[in-house]
Design an enzyme around this catalytic site. Sequence first.
Site, mmCIF file in Angstrom:
data_model
loop_
_atom_site.group_PDB
_atom_site.id
_atom_site.type_symbol
_atom_site.label_atom_id
_atom_site.label_comp_id
_atom_site.label_asym_id
_atom_site.label_seq_id
_atom_site.Cartn_x
_atom_site.Cartn_y
_atom_site.Cartn_z
ATOM 1 N N ASP A 40 -1.034 56.315 27.396
ATOM 2 C CA ASP A 40 -1.788 55.962 26.189
ATOM 3 C C ASP A 40 -2.840 54.876 26.442
ATOM 4 O OD1 ASP A 40 0.688 54.436 26.582
ATOM 5 O OD2 ASP A 40 0.014 53.286 24.848
ATOM 6 N N LEU A 41 -2.541 53.944 27.344
ATOM 7 C CA LEU A 41 -3.506 52.862 27.607
ATOM 8 C C LEU A 41 -4.713 53.400 28.396
ATOM 9 C CD1 LEU A 41 -0.943 50.070 28.582
ATOM 10 C CD2 LEU A 41 -2.069 50.405 26.364
ATOM 11 N N CYS B 127 9.648 60.077 35.042
ATOM 12 C CA CYS B 127 10.409 60.008 36.298
ATOM 13 C C CYS B 127 11.627 59.126 36.051
ATOM 14 C CB CYS B 127 9.539 59.479 37.421
ATOM 15 S SG CYS B 127 9.013 57.799 37.143
ATOM 16 N N ARG C 261 7.942 59.497 50.485
ATOM 17 C CA ARG C 261 6.753 59.452 49.610
ATOM 18 C C ARG C 261 5.951 58.181 49.861
ATOM 19 N NH1 ARG C 261 7.610 60.155 43.468
ATOM 20 N NH2 ARG C 261 5.472 59.493 43.727
ATOM 21 N N PRO D 49 4.069 56.705 30.185
ATOM 22 C CA PRO D 49 2.985 57.080 29.260
ATOM 23 C C PRO D 49 1.601 56.797 29.841
ATOM 24 C CG PRO D 49 3.977 55.009 28.607
ATOM 25 C CD PRO D 49 4.807 55.538 29.746
ATOM 26 N N ILE E 29 9.351 45.452 33.336
ATOM 27 C CA ILE E 29 8.294 46.471 33.406
ATOM 28 C C ILE E 29 8.885 47.862 33.280
ATOM 29 C CG2 ILE E 29 6.476 47.428 34.896
ATOM 30 C CD1 ILE E 29 6.028 44.523 35.859
ATOM 31 N N ARG F 235 2.756 61.197 39.664
ATOM 32 C CA ARG F 235 2.179 60.454 38.533
ATOM 33 C C ARG F 235 0.860 59.803 38.901
ATOM 34 N NH1 ARG F 235 2.129 57.465 33.983
ATOM 35 N NH2 ARG F 235 1.149 55.439 34.267
HETATM 36 C C1 EPZ Z 1 1.747 51.298 39.470
HETATM 37 O O1 EPZ Z 1 2.159 52.354 38.638
HETATM 38 C C2 EPZ Z 1 2.429 51.533 40.800
HETATM 39 N N1 EPZ Z 1 2.029 52.822 41.341
HETATM 40 C C3 EPZ Z 1 3.955 51.515 40.617
HETATM 41 O O2 EPZ Z 1 4.538 51.639 41.912
HETATM 42 C C4 EPZ Z 1 4.347 50.163 40.010
HETATM 43 O O3 EPZ Z 1 5.742 50.160 39.776
HETATM 44 C C5 EPZ Z 1 3.589 49.940 38.703
HETATM 45 O O4 EPZ Z 1 2.172 50.038 38.932
HETATM 46 C C6 EPZ Z 1 3.881 48.574 38.099
HETATM 47 O O5 EPZ Z 1 3.508 47.565 39.015
HETATM 48 C C7 EPZ Z 1 0.824 52.931 41.958
HETATM 49 O O6 EPZ Z 1 0.066 51.981 42.042
HETATM 50 C C8 EPZ Z 1 0.476 54.283 42.525
HETATM 51 P P1 EPZ Z 1 1.659 50.733 35.084
HETATM 52 P P2 EPZ Z 1 1.419 52.562 37.201
HETATM 53 O O7 EPZ Z 1 0.676 51.572 34.362
HETATM 54 O O8 EPZ Z 1 0.030 52.075 37.257
HETATM 55 C C9 EPZ Z 1 3.561 50.973 30.773
HETATM 56 C C10 EPZ Z 1 5.919 52.530 43.571
HETATM 57 O O9 EPZ Z 1 7.137 52.351 43.689
HETATM 58 N N2 EPZ Z 1 2.385 51.808 30.453
HETATM 59 O O10 EPZ Z 1 1.205 49.413 35.652
HETATM 60 O O11 EPZ Z 1 1.678 53.953 36.788
HETATM 61 C C11 EPZ Z 1 4.491 51.621 31.792
HETATM 62 O O12 EPZ Z 1 5.416 52.481 31.144
HETATM 63 C C12 EPZ Z 1 5.332 52.798 42.205
HETATM 64 O O13 EPZ Z 1 5.080 52.449 44.509
HETATM 65 C C13 EPZ Z 1 2.149 52.163 29.128
HETATM 66 O O14 EPZ Z 1 2.904 51.805 28.223
HETATM 67 O O15 EPZ Z 1 2.279 51.591 36.278
HETATM 68 C C14 EPZ Z 1 5.166 50.427 32.412
HETATM 69 O O16 EPZ Z 1 6.229 50.003 31.591
HETATM 70 C C15 EPZ Z 1 6.403 53.069 41.157
HETATM 71 N N3 EPZ Z 1 1.056 52.933 28.835
HETATM 72 C C16 EPZ Z 1 4.063 49.361 32.419
HETATM 73 O O17 EPZ Z 1 3.116 49.782 31.433
HETATM 74 C C17 EPZ Z 1 0.177 53.342 29.813
HETATM 75 O O18 EPZ Z 1 -0.823 54.024 29.475
HETATM 76 C C18 EPZ Z 1 3.355 49.211 33.749
HETATM 77 O O19 EPZ Z 1 2.945 50.510 34.160
HETATM 78 C C19 EPZ Z 1 0.428 52.964 31.144
HETATM 79 C C20 EPZ Z 1 1.534 52.190 31.435
#
Ligand code: EPZ
Length: 422
Positions: free
Chosen positions: A123-124, A115, A401, A121, A331, A91
């Site tokens: 979308d943001l 996953c 990973r 998503p 989250i 991702r």
């Molecule tokens: C980062 O993922 C981390 N990965 C994740 O760590 C971590 O769990 C996550 O941030 C939250 O802190 C990396 O930095 C590589 P988000 P990211 O976009 O950026 C929703 C690990 O274990 N969302 O901050 O992909 C989403 O569904 C991994 O090392 C939308 O709705 O996460 C979630 O509920 C797992 N639309 C929340 O926001 C979007 O376009 C936060 O997701 C993007 C996200």
Amino acid sequence: MDKLLVHGGSTLRGSVNISGSKNASLPILAAAILTGEDCIIRRVPDVSDTNYMIQILSALGADVERSSGTVRITCAEISDEAPYELVRRMRASICVMGPLLARKGRAVVSLPGGCVIGDRPVDLHLRGLQALGAKVEFEGGNIILTAPDGLRGAEIDLRGTHGPTVLGTDNVMMAATLADGITIIESAAAEPEVLDLANFLNAMGAKIQGAGTRRITIEGVKQLHAVEHTVIPDRIEAGTFMAAAALAGDGVTLRRVNREHLKAITAAIVKSGHTVTFNDAGDSCTIHRGENLQGVDLVTAPYPGYPTDMQAQMTALLATTPGISVIKDTIFPQRFMHCAELKRMGADITVDNGTAIVRGVTQLSAAPVMASDLRASAALVLAALTAKGSTEISRLYHIDRGYEHIDEKLLQLGATVDRVRL
Ligand code: EPZ
């Protein structure tokens, strides 16, 4: 597929070095796309996620050399189409989207798969890049972004229903470094890894202010140049070893940490009855298991709140902590795959609607368990450290990973673990 045999009952002692941050390394590696000059990045952990990112960059045409923890990347000539099969497997590779769009005016990136921790998503990300002037189309499982007239600065609010987005903030910030004019990102993610990326970009000649807060301002520049950078310590690996030391330790010291990044994790470990002492420089800490332990209530939140990436590990610690603990993941409400496996080992956990209620038991007992995702697999290793008997953890590729040589580091502390290659 490797398995890990963890024999319960050993006491952890001594010290271990924490590696560079996986979650800072991934966007920083992608940011090298923004210049045709040499990028030297130090303390990149040797884990499969960073190796995937290096494979993606090489497939895009980058010249990449890796010697132990240092990666040199030169993106002199770069394609605008990321390799579909590689991108869909991780991702985080979505964070090549912003740099490709800014450097090439076009980016073709596979839609990330979901996953087990929940729907993922983007979308943001797309809202932010569209605000900078990108046109978004979908074809054959790919996202196709084009900006034939270049990108223009804009005011963007990136808040989603689950709070800010870390990689979404990274993508928009990276694209904005080469946009024409000023970009303001409201409701930005404030994680230390976002600030580390901003420091990397500013060292390349970008003009970013406010990274690490909810409001980031980026003044676009014409081009970015060569850079040398050392990645921050991995706060989630540090938190994982803090939990291991609280569970099975008798004075374990973690070196190469950053006290500032560990405040919420430290507070939770101390609140359940253990002691954590940092040195004056704040780059080393020693953990002692407490005598009078108690359950705690935890709610995950965007930084500086309690990190969702430490939710599973804390659940493993609380499974044998006297009292009742309530753990809510705001989250990723579905991020409880580890609970079913911990229950196989005798844990008393009820999961409902994004919340786990944990009733501490005296001791877990070994059972064959299966890793489902990166942090869930770490939770199973922690639980096995004090379980009765030897626990066999399969699908070890999940843990590889994001944890650099976790079995060797645990052996160094006195744990009894065997990696069984199948
Ligand atoms: C980062 O993922 C981390 N990965 C994740 O760590 C971590 O769990 C996550 O941030 C939250 O802190 C990396 O930095 C590589 P988000 P990211 O976009 O950026 C929703 C690990 O274990 N969302 O901050 O992909 C989403 O569904 C991994 O090392 C939308 O709705 O996460 C979630 O509920 C797992 N639309 C929340 O926001 C979007 O376009 C936060 O997701 C993007 C996200």
